[in-house]
Design a protein around this motif. Sequence first.
Motif, mmCIF file in Angstrom:
data_model
loop_
_atom_site.group_PDB
_atom_site.id
_atom_site.type_symbol
_atom_site.label_atom_id
_atom_site.label_comp_id
_atom_site.label_asym_id
_atom_site.label_seq_id
_atom_site.Cartn_x
_atom_site.Cartn_y
_atom_site.Cartn_z
ATOM 1 N N PRO A 428 40.682 60.723 40.824
ATOM 2 C CA PRO A 428 42.045 60.465 41.313
ATOM 3 C C PRO A 428 42.879 59.712 40.275
ATOM 4 O O PRO A 428 43.112 58.508 40.389
ATOM 5 C CB PRO A 428 41.800 59.622 42.566
ATOM 6 N N LEU A 429 43.327 60.440 39.248
ATOM 7 C CA LEU A 429 44.072 59.791 38.163
ATOM 8 C C LEU A 429 45.367 59.171 38.664
ATOM 9 O O LEU A 429 45.825 58.161 38.114
ATOM 10 C CB LEU A 429 44.366 60.806 37.056
ATOM 11 N N ASP A 430 45.971 59.761 39.695
ATOM 12 C CA ASP A 430 47.214 59.195 40.214
ATOM 13 C C ASP A 430 46.987 57.813 40.798
ATOM 14 O O ASP A 430 47.854 56.927 40.696
ATOM 15 C CB ASP A 430 47.823 60.119 41.261
ATOM 16 N N GLU A 431 45.816 57.588 41.410
ATOM 17 C CA GLU A 431 45.505 56.266 41.941
ATOM 18 C C GLU A 431 45.161 55.289 40.816
ATOM 19 O O GLU A 431 45.499 54.111 40.887
ATOM 20 C CB GLU A 431 44.337 56.349 42.933
ATOM 21 N N ILE A 432 44.484 55.766 39.796
ATOM 22 C CA ILE A 432 44.164 54.902 38.651
ATOM 23 C C ILE A 432 45.441 54.479 37.943
ATOM 24 O O ILE A 432 45.553 53.344 37.454
ATOM 25 C CB ILE A 432 43.202 55.622 37.691
ATOM 26 N N ASP A 433 46.440 55.369 37.900
ATOM 27 C CA ASP A 433 47.712 55.030 37.255
ATOM 28 C C ASP A 433 48.422 53.876 37.951
ATOM 29 O O ASP A 433 49.252 53.199 37.352
ATOM 30 C CB ASP A 433 48.637 56.253 37.238
ATOM 31 N N LYS A 434 48.107 53.658 39.223
ATOM 32 C CA LYS A 434 48.760 52.592 39.969
ATOM 33 C C LYS A 434 48.128 51.220 39.712
ATOM 34 O O LYS A 434 48.665 50.209 40.165
ATOM 35 C CB LYS A 434 48.711 52.891 41.469
ATOM 36 N N LEU A 435 47.009 51.202 39.016
ATOM 37 C CA LEU A 435 46.303 49.942 38.810
ATOM 38 C C LEU A 435 47.056 49.035 37.852
ATOM 39 O O LEU A 435 47.804 49.478 36.975
ATOM 40 C CB LEU A 435 44.897 50.204 38.271
ATOM 41 N N SER A 436 46.809 47.757 38.001
ATOM 42 C CA SER A 436 47.388 46.769 37.106
ATOM 43 C C SER A 436 46.721 46.834 35.747
ATOM 44 O O SER A 436 45.550 47.218 35.613
ATOM 45 C CB SER A 436 47.213 45.363 37.706
ATOM 46 N N GLU A 437 47.441 46.421 34.726
ATOM 47 C CA GLU A 437 46.868 46.308 33.379
ATOM 48 C C GLU A 437 45.662 45.382 33.381
ATOM 49 O O GLU A 437 44.678 45.612 32.671
ATOM 50 C CB GLU A 437 47.947 45.772 32.416
ATOM 51 N N ARG A 438 45.697 44.366 34.206
ATOM 52 C CA ARG A 438 44.603 43.398 34.254
ATOM 53 C C ARG A 438 43.336 43.986 34.876
ATOM 54 O O ARG A 438 42.262 43.401 34.755
ATOM 55 C CB ARG A 438 45.019 42.160 35.047
ATOM 56 N N SER A 439 43.443 45.137 35.543
ATOM 57 C CA SER A 439 42.241 45.757 36.093
ATOM 58 C C SER A 439 41.292 46.191 34.992
ATOM 59 O O SER A 439 40.085 46.352 35.220
ATOM 60 C CB SER A 439 42.617 46.955 36.974
ATOM 61 N N LEU A 440 41.809 46.383 33.774
ATOM 62 C CA LEU A 440 40.947 46.751 32.649
ATOM 63 C C LEU A 440 39.999 45.616 32.279
ATOM 64 O O LEU A 440 38.932 45.862 31.709
ATOM 65 C CB LEU A 440 41.798 47.139 31.438
ATOM 66 N N ALA A 441 40.397 44.383 32.587
ATOM 67 C CA ALA A 441 39.491 43.261 32.326
ATOM 68 C C ALA A 441 38.218 43.409 33.144
ATOM 69 O O ALA A 441 37.139 42.987 32.708
ATOM 70 C CB ALA A 441 40.194 41.940 32.650
ATOM 71 N N MET A 442 38.323 44.011 34.320
ATOM 72 C CA MET A 442 37.144 44.254 35.149
ATOM 73 C C MET A 442 36.218 45.262 34.485
ATOM 74 O O MET A 442 34.992 45.109 34.513
ATOM 75 C CB MET A 442 37.573 44.754 36.528
ATOM 76 N N GLN A 443 36.787 46.292 33.852
ATOM 77 C CA GLN A 443 35.963 47.281 33.156
ATOM 78 C C GLN A 443 35.246 46.646 31.959
ATOM 79 O O GLN A 443 34.057 46.914 31.720
ATOM 80 C CB GLN A 443 36.831 48.452 32.683
ATOM 81 N N LEU A 444 35.951 45.799 31.217
ATOM 82 C CA LEU A 444 35.325 45.115 30.093
ATOM 83 C C LEU A 444 34.262 44.150 30.573
ATOM 84 O O LEU A 444 33.190 44.034 29.956
ATOM 85 C CB LEU A 444 36.390 44.368 29.284
ATOM 86 N N TYR A 445 34.515 43.461 31.675
ATOM 87 C CA TYR A 445 33.511 42.556 32.240
ATOM 88 C C TYR A 445 32.250 43.313 32.606
ATOM 89 O O TYR A 445 31.132 42.855 32.332
ATOM 90 C CB TYR A 445 34.098 41.846 33.464
ATOM 91 N N TRP A 446 32.408 44.468 33.229
ATOM 92 C CA TRP A 446 31.256 45.278 33.613
ATOM 93 C C TRP A 446 30.423 45.631 32.385
ATOM 94 O O TRP A 446 29.190 45.557 32.411
ATOM 95 C CB TRP A 446 31.727 46.539 34.320
ATOM 96 N N SER A 447 31.087 46.018 31.299
ATOM 97 C CA SER A 447 30.367 46.461 30.097
ATOM 98 C C SER A 447 29.638 45.314 29.415
ATOM 99 O O SER A 447 28.469 45.447 29.037
ATOM 100 C CB SER A 447 31.342 47.123 29.120
#
Length: 571
Positions: A428-447
């Motif tokens: 669901p790319l349309d839903e991912i597009d709605k995410l905040s820029e700060r949500s990427l910090a969660m992806q980096l934290y996971w990694s």
Amino acid sequence: MPPPRPSTATTMALDSSSGRRVPRNRDFLNKHGHRHHSYDPEKAPYPLSYDRQVLELENMDHSFVMHVKKSVSVVQFPDHDSPKRSLDLGCGGGTWILDAAKEWPDCEFVGFDLVDIQVPTSLLEPDVADRISWVHGNFLTTKLPFDDDEFDHVHMRGLGRGIPENKWGVLFEEVNRVLRPGGVVEVLEHDILFPTLPTWFTAPLRARNKRSDSVHYPNGSHNRIDKPPSSQPDIPPLPHDHALLESLYYAVFENRFINLRPTAILPIYFTSNFRRVISAPIVHFRMPALPPLQALPQPLPPNALLMEASLSSDRSETTSQPHAPLTPVTPRPFAVSFSSTNSSATSKSASSGESSLFSNMESSTLSCPTTSPADCSPHLPTLSCDTTNSLSSETETAHVMKKPLYIVDSSAAESTSMGVAASQSLIPLDEIDKLSERSLAMQLYWSYQSVLGCQEAMYEELLDRTRNRTGQLTECGWDTDLELSELESRTKFEILVDRYERDMQARISLWCSLAELGWSVPPREAMSKAELVEEERLYQAMLKARQCASEEDLYTPCRSVRIFVGYKDIR
């Protein structure tokens, strides 16, 4: 109503091979304070620990998928035709099953995992607990303990870090066997990635004022002490400060024959076992944008140290005189925090009941300190919380114009008789597009937390290199760090891991996410003049270093994810 029956699930587990209940802790070994499974690495090569921080990654991942997909499954089941019996292979703590049991009230679930870390069913609601069972075993060494055509749905997520490349084909054969005709299997997998930080970012975090090599005499003259030439051979500069940990991390998986890019190889094994396949494109989540630097704390009052010394003296006298009145302790003053007034983020979160971290908040701004450190010291500049103070003009433009949070590798999208559009609909790319820029910090934290979860396996690889392959350590700078040269290997390794964790914490900047959610950032403790001078020097060094940021550094991927769906042929 009878009292609830005491559960033994917290201390006992069911051995799938013998059918006997065995002590739950039998499955684990303690390695330097980290909990790992007790299986031989050749039989169960999964290298991550079962520490709380690692187990929480499963919950974080599941919450993210649920938010963007609005369902526990990427498969669009017809109304009133949800699965009736589902298998979660590699279920971990059982997070997915617990939510799936609520979404599919007529479905029975079986969670299969290597070790017993699931929620005891006695703690669940009776209508949910009656439909869930936990089974434990090793699907790499034995067949799945289920009948043919038993399940109409199989769920697999994040198994790539524990499955050697030559085992995928056998595993999918077993999944195909236990699926009924027309049943569906969905796989969410991610690549094994070591997130790195450029040297320009980490160098200021290392820099500290060092003593001069010169000897100063009373008459004002000085003489520089020449150091003996180093016996270390000339070593080319490292690509980044954590090159050794990166080498160890990748070696852990390579030595266990685990492919670092399961998203690239899975289509081969998947399509050979399932005729109808939907293979979505790979989604690469980029690094989060650089957060603003935190403002400096306030300085201590001039008489703060004298006050503390006086209080210490008073306390010692009070100890010797039991009946003397106690002197109240005056705490050190705190730095001024961010404004605690309710922001738009707070109002939105409260009204919708949804975490605004997942929402697009590009228009929101972080509130700044009501009092600048410059108000307390004329020698310090006024420091703002605005990100534009920290970045170059090129980066400022990139911050104003929102960059996509991801890169889609559409060339990897494949399907068999389902069409390309069907493969893209899984994400669901349309839903991912709605995410905040700060949500990427969660992806980096996971990694990066996944890296820390492998540190004991990395240390075992390090010990092997110190005995047999010292040249590889030298190439990665093991013997060139003068601050660590005299330390034992274990202490040295733990310092390197701690550095990596602190560097990643600085890159993620949790305080920035908290401020965006409307929380008041915890104030920093006031500092002495000498501490404040050093903090100011570090601040300026980091500010200058950020001008070296390139587009590649800011938007390199920190996580790659891919989804597969396969259907078993109807006979």
